[in-house]
Scaffold this motif. Structure first.
Motif, PDB file in Angstrom:
ATOM      1  N   PRO A 148       0.805  -1.223   0.000  1.00  0.00           N
ATOM      2  CA  PRO A 148       0.000   0.000   0.000  1.00  0.00           C
ATOM      3  C   PRO A 148       0.841   1.278   0.000  1.00  0.00           C
ATOM      4  O   PRO A 148       2.032   1.260   0.325  1.00  0.00           O
ATOM      5  N   ALA A 149       0.184   2.376  -0.339  1.00  0.00           N
ATOM      6  CA  ALA A 149       0.767   3.693  -0.134  1.00  0.00           C
ATOM      7  C   ALA A 149       0.642   4.051   1.339  1.00  0.00           C
ATOM      8  O   ALA A 149      -0.351   3.709   1.988  1.00  0.00           O
ATOM      9  N   LEU A 150       1.647   4.744   1.876  1.00  0.00           N
ATOM     10  CA  LEU A 150       1.666   5.084   3.298  1.00  0.00           C
ATOM     11  C   LEU A 150       1.842   6.590   3.483  1.00  0.00           C
ATOM     12  O   LEU A 150       2.657   7.225   2.787  1.00  0.00           O
ATOM     13  N   SER A 151       1.102   7.145   4.425  1.00  0.00           N
ATOM     14  CA  SER A 151       1.197   8.568   4.751  1.00  0.00           C
ATOM     15  C   SER A 151       2.143   8.777   5.935  1.00  0.00           C
ATOM     16  O   SER A 151       2.669   7.824   6.510  1.00  0.00           O
ATOM     17  N   GLY A 152       2.326  10.044   6.300  1.00  0.00           N
ATOM     18  CA  GLY A 152       3.151  10.366   7.456  1.00  0.00           C
ATOM     19  C   GLY A 152       4.626  10.472   7.165  1.00  0.00           C
ATOM     20  O   GLY A 152       5.462  10.299   8.052  1.00  0.00           O
ATOM     21  N   ASN A 153       4.969  10.762   5.908  1.00  0.00           N
ATOM     22  CA  ASN A 153       6.379  10.868   5.513  1.00  0.00           C
ATOM     23  C   ASN A 153       6.813  12.324   5.416  1.00  0.00           C
ATOM     24  O   ASN A 153       5.997  13.233   5.255  1.00  0.00           O
ATOM     25  N   THR A 154       8.105  12.543   5.498  1.00  0.00           N
ATOM     26  CA  THR A 154       8.686  13.833   5.118  1.00  0.00           C
ATOM     27  C   THR A 154       9.672  13.574   3.997  1.00  0.00           C
ATOM     28  O   THR A 154      10.405  12.579   4.020  1.00  0.00           O
ATOM     29  N   LEU A 155       9.665  14.459   3.007  1.00  0.00           N
ATOM     30  CA  LEU A 155      10.514  14.276   1.833  1.00  0.00           C
ATOM     31  C   LEU A 155      11.288  15.562   1.539  1.00  0.00           C
ATOM     32  O   LEU A 155      10.746  16.662   1.649  1.00  0.00           O
ATOM     33  N   SER A 156      12.542  15.376   1.161  1.00  0.00           N
ATOM     34  CA  SER A 156      13.402  16.506   0.814  1.00  0.00           C
ATOM     35  C   SER A 156      14.066  16.222  -0.520  1.00  0.00           C
ATOM     36  O   SER A 156      14.725  15.183  -0.678  1.00  0.00           O
ATOM     37  N   LEU A 157      13.887  17.127  -1.479  1.00  0.00           N
ATOM     38  CA  LEU A 157      14.499  16.972  -2.800  1.00  0.00           C
ATOM     39  C   LEU A 157      15.894  17.577  -2.789  1.00  0.00           C
ATOM     40  O   LEU A 157      16.062  18.753  -2.452  1.00  0.00           O
ATOM     41  N   GLN A 158      16.879  16.786  -3.178  1.00  0.00           N
ATOM     42  CA  GLN A 158      18.266  17.245  -3.229  1.00  0.00           C
ATOM     43  C   GLN A 158      18.748  17.144  -4.667  1.00  0.00           C
ATOM     44  O   GLN A 158      18.683  16.065  -5.271  1.00  0.00           O
ATOM     45  N   SER A 159      19.243  18.253  -5.209  1.00  0.00           N
ATOM     46  CA  SER A 159      19.481  18.307  -6.652  1.00  0.00           C
ATOM     47  C   SER A 159      20.893  18.707  -7.055  1.00  0.00           C
ATOM     48  O   SER A 159      21.159  18.939  -8.236  1.00  0.00           O
ATOM     49  N   THR A 160      21.821  18.794  -6.094  1.00  0.00           N
ATOM     50  CA  THR A 160      23.221  19.057  -6.450  1.00  0.00           C
ATOM     51  C   THR A 160      24.097  17.973  -5.841  1.00  0.00           C
ATOM     52  O   THR A 160      23.796  17.461  -4.749  1.00  0.00           O
ATOM     53  N   PRO A 161      25.193  17.603  -6.501  1.00  0.00           N
ATOM     54  CA  PRO A 161      26.066  16.539  -5.961  1.00  0.00           C
ATOM     55  C   PRO A 161      26.568  16.837  -4.556  1.00  0.00           C
ATOM     56  O   PRO A 161      26.616  15.941  -3.706  1.00  0.00           O
ATOM     57  N   SER A 162      26.923  18.099  -4.296  1.00  0.00           N
ATOM     58  CA  SER A 162      27.471  18.434  -2.977  1.00  0.00           C
ATOM     59  C   SER A 162      26.417  18.296  -1.890  1.00  0.00           C
ATOM     60  O   SER A 162      26.693  17.756  -0.804  1.00  0.00           O
ATOM     61  N   SER A 163      25.186  18.789  -2.154  1.00  0.00           N
ATOM     62  CA  SER A 163      24.136  18.684  -1.129  1.00  0.00           C
ATOM     63  C   SER A 163      23.765  17.228  -0.880  1.00  0.00           C
ATOM     64  O   SER A 163      23.494  16.828   0.261  1.00  0.00           O
ATOM     65  N   ILE A 164      23.761  16.412  -1.937  1.00  0.00           N
ATOM     66  CA  ILE A 164      23.421  14.993  -1.790  1.00  0.00           C
ATOM     67  C   ILE A 164      24.463  14.279  -0.941  1.00  0.00           C
ATOM     68  O   ILE A 164      24.138  13.597   0.045  1.00  0.00           O
ATOM     69  N   THR A 165      25.717  14.415  -1.313  1.00  0.00           N
ATOM     70  CA  THR A 165      26.765  13.672  -0.596  1.00  0.00           C
ATOM     71  C   THR A 165      26.946  14.193   0.832  1.00  0.00           C
ATOM     72  O   THR A 165      27.180  13.391   1.747  1.00  0.00           O
ATOM     73  N   GLN A 166      26.816  15.501   1.037  1.00  0.00           N
ATOM     74  CA  GLN A 166      26.954  16.036   2.398  1.00  0.00           C
ATOM     75  C   GLN A 166      25.844  15.516   3.303  1.00  0.00           C
ATOM     76  O   GLN A 166      26.073  15.172   4.464  1.00  0.00           O
ATOM     77  N   SER A 167      24.622  15.434   2.760  1.00  0.00           N
ATOM     78  CA  SER A 167      23.503  14.910   3.539  1.00  0.00           C
ATOM     79  C   SER A 167      23.707  13.440   3.874  1.00  0.00           C
ATOM     80  O   SER A 167      23.494  13.004   5.016  1.00  0.00           O
ATOM     81  N   ILE A 168      24.140  12.654   2.883  1.00  0.00           N
ATOM     82  CA  ILE A 168      24.397  11.226   3.114  1.00  0.00           C
ATOM     83  C   ILE A 168      25.511  11.039   4.146  1.00  0.00           C
ATOM     84  O   ILE A 168      25.405  10.213   5.064  1.00  0.00           O
ATOM     85  N   LEU A 169      26.578  11.817   4.030  1.00  0.00           N
ATOM     86  CA  LEU A 169      27.695  11.715   4.968  1.00  0.00           C
ATOM     87  C   LEU A 169      27.246  12.032   6.393  1.00  0.00           C
ATOM     88  O   LEU A 169      27.616  11.324   7.343  1.00  0.00           O
ATOM     89  N   PHE A 170      26.444  13.071   6.545  1.00  0.00           N
ATOM     90  CA  PHE A 170      25.970  13.436   7.887  1.00  0.00           C
ATOM     91  C   PHE A 170      25.160  12.300   8.497  1.00  0.00           C
ATOM     92  O   PHE A 170      25.349  11.946   9.670  1.00  0.00           O
ATOM     93  N   ASP A 171      24.265  11.707   7.691  1.00  0.00           N
ATOM     94  CA  ASP A 171      23.419  10.633   8.226  1.00  0.00           C
ATOM     95  C   ASP A 171      24.226   9.373   8.523  1.00  0.00           C
ATOM     96  O   ASP A 171      23.926   8.657   9.483  1.00  0.00           O
ATOM     97  N   ILE A 172      25.241   9.085   7.719  1.00  0.00           N
ATOM     98  CA  ILE A 172      26.108   7.933   8.004  1.00  0.00           C
ATOM     99  C   ILE A 172      26.883   8.161   9.301  1.00  0.00           C
ATOM    100  O   ILE A 172      27.011   7.267  10.146  1.00  0.00           O
ATOM    101  N   GLU A 173      27.386   9.375   9.465  1.00  0.00           N
ATOM    102  CA  GLU A 173      28.203   9.685  10.648  1.00  0.00           C
ATOM    103  C   GLU A 173      27.384   9.642  11.939  1.00  0.00           C
ATOM    104  O   GLU A 173      27.949   9.445  13.026  1.00  0.00           O
ATOM    105  N   THR A 174      26.061   9.815  11.833  1.00  0.00           N
ATOM    106  CA  THR A 174      25.211   9.761  13.032  1.00  0.00           C
ATOM    107  C   THR A 174      24.495   8.421  13.177  1.00  0.00           C
ATOM    108  O   THR A 174      23.690   8.243  14.093  1.00  0.00           O
ATOM    109  N   ALA A 175      24.770   7.476  12.275  1.00  0.00           N
ATOM    110  CA  ALA A 175      24.132   6.154  12.347  1.00  0.00           C
ATOM    111  C   ALA A 175      24.575   5.421  13.606  1.00  0.00           C
ATOM    112  O   ALA A 175      25.737   5.508  14.017  1.00  0.00           O
TER     113      ALA A 175
END
Length: 484
Positions: A114-141
């Motif tokens: 099924p489709a599920l509600s209650g999500n938050t979504l963020s569009l990332q459209s530059t290589p630097s913003s994408i990798t910086q966001s991924i790095l931050f989340d990995i470092e806090t895992a």
């Protein structure tokens, strides 16, 4: 001696005739699109021996015996896991918008998903913003990281992500990394697999390319998904492989690859985690389904429903293609599509033309230059009838536009890993999100406008005056439609 040579020649001719006749019967008896069957027959008869070999290598969906048996056995338990999501408060179809409501019906009936509600979504459209966001989340895992990518290319920001994964594993985070064998061949030849495994990371090659088994499994069937799941609470998916565009394919004149990723929190994260678990089990035989998400959320706030749509061998056939067609057919005002590879099936082509002919504004944004010359010429074989139907074609000049997205009526969108070609829609392991979120769709629509600003529209009158040589190349490469 001459008589023996003559008999040998006759035997070869008869053997060749039997081989071609047998393959022809196999092509005809397989249930598939007529256009695909005709294309294969033309390839077989125009380049006989090579054509027959190509059909054995690429003509049929063949996952390999072990993987195919595994995928067949997995479908039922995974459907049972998906079905439990229907009992969550996050599945509230009475609150869904008209676009996603029908898609939820389709995916639920075909996959219990099924489709599920209650999500938050963020569009990332530059290589630097994408990798910086991924790095931050990995470092806090703190507990787990799951990843699957088609391409991991060493160098630049990709090496920073690799180093962050090693640090996460060394502090006790369980890391599972699944990479396509063909797409990530440079990674597997580099120092990183050994360093990662030494740190405790599970690194697995998906659909390993083996010269000894080329006739036992289709070689161009690839693991094309891009998914990251961190601590079962944050996920990413989209079009970007784990590459630094400044270090990737810089020996061409295409410019940098242009991509997007979506960062997600909420119940949909666990669904994406389950898709990673599917891929992991297909390849390794090891099952580790994620927990059912906690589906409580404030129903007085914006719902943000998201439908995860997976496809690939073992899953219901053509599901993403059906979702795409359903979404386009529901359009009332506009359809805007971005894709790097546009070689549509006859059904999708007819849907796009009909949508434009009923007065809907249909815009297609594709790169002016492509990393596949065959795809570039095959794509242009469709221009004339698209323009004749009233579809606007924008050729993007700002690099290799690799974003795969669709915006319907500026209020609903599809975004993921799927190209508009038969390989993506019918063959590969792919993932798409159907998103009913006005704010997120506005962001994607604004990005489409920026793409159009860096594009030139194809002029119908000038296009129809193109030379005979161009027309010949278009039709020639169009014949290879099944291989593209």
């Amino acid at each position: 001696m001459e008589k023996l040579y003559h008999l040998f020649t006759i035997a070869l001719v008869l053997l060749y005739w039997a081989l071609v006749a047998g393959v022809t019967l196999r092509v005809v008896l397989k249930r598939r699109a007529v256009s695909v069957s005709l294309a294969w027959l033309m390839i077989i008869y125009i380049i006989p021996i090579v054509g027959v070999m190509c059909y054995f290598l690429f003509g049929e969906l063949n996952l390999g015996r072990k993987r195919a048996e595994r995928a067949k056995d997995m479908l039922s338990p995974f459907r049972q896991w998906f079905a439990k999501l229907n009992k969550c408060h996050a599945h509230a179809p009475e609150n869904f918008g008209r676009h996603i409501y029908r898609i939820d019906e389709l995916c639920n009936n075909r996959l219990d998903l099924p489709a599920l509600s209650g999500n938050t979504l963020s569009l990332q459209s530059t290589p630097s913003s994408i990798t910086q966001s991924i790095l931050f989340d990995i470092e806090t895992a703190t507990s787990s990281i799951r990843m699957v990518f088609y391409i991991w290319h060493p160098g630049g920001a990709a090496d920073n992500v690799a180093a962050a994964l090693i640090q996460a594993a060394e502090r006790g985070v369980k890391v599972k990394l699944l990479l396509d064998s063909a797409g990530s061949k440079n990674f597997f030849r580099s120092k990183w697999p050994k360093k990662m495994r030494r740190a405790g990371i599970e690194v697995v090659q998906a659909l390993q390319v083996n010269a000894w088994r080329i006739f036992l499994r289709r070689l161009d069937l690839r693991q094309h998904r891009k998914i990251i799941v961190i601590d079962e609470r944050i996920a990413y998916t989209g079009s970007m492989n784990m590459v630094d565009p400044a270090c990737f394919k810089q020996d061409t004149d295409l410019g940098q690859w242009i991509d997007i990723m979506v960062r997600i929190t909420g119940p949909t994260v666990n669904v994406l985690s389950a898709i990673h678990c599917w891929d992991w089990e297909v390849e390794t035989g090891s099952r580790s389904l994620p927990p059912i998400p906690e589906c409580g959320f404030d129903q007085t706030k914006t719902q943000h429903p998201v439908q995860v749509v997976p496809s690939g061998p073992g899953m219901p056939a053509y599901l993403i293609s059906q979702v795409l067609t359903l979404a386009i057919n529901q359009a009332n005002h506009s359809v805007t599509i971005t894709t790097p590879y546009f070689v549509p099936s006859s059904d999708l082509l007819a849907t796009l033309k009909m949508t434009a002919q009923r007065g809907i504004k249909v815009e297609l944004i594709i790169p002016h230059k492509n990393d596949s010359l065959m795809v570039q010429w095959a794509s242009r074989a469709f221009y004339a009838e698209l323009l004749e139907a009233g579809i606007i074609i924008h050729e993007f000049y700002g690099g290799l536009l690799h974003t795969k997205s669709v915006v319907i009526d500026k209020e609903f969108c599809l975004i993921g890993t799927v190209n508009l070609d038969m390989r993506s829609l019918w063959l590969n392991f792919e993932i798409t999100l159907a998103v009913d979120d006005q704010k997120f769709t506005n962001s994607l629509n604004s990005l489409h406008k920026r793409y159009i600003e860096q594009s030139h529209p194809v002029n119908k009158a000038k296009w129809l005056q193109r030379g005979l040589r161009y027309r010949f190349l278009e039709r020639l490469f169009y014949l290879f439609n099944p291989l593209l």
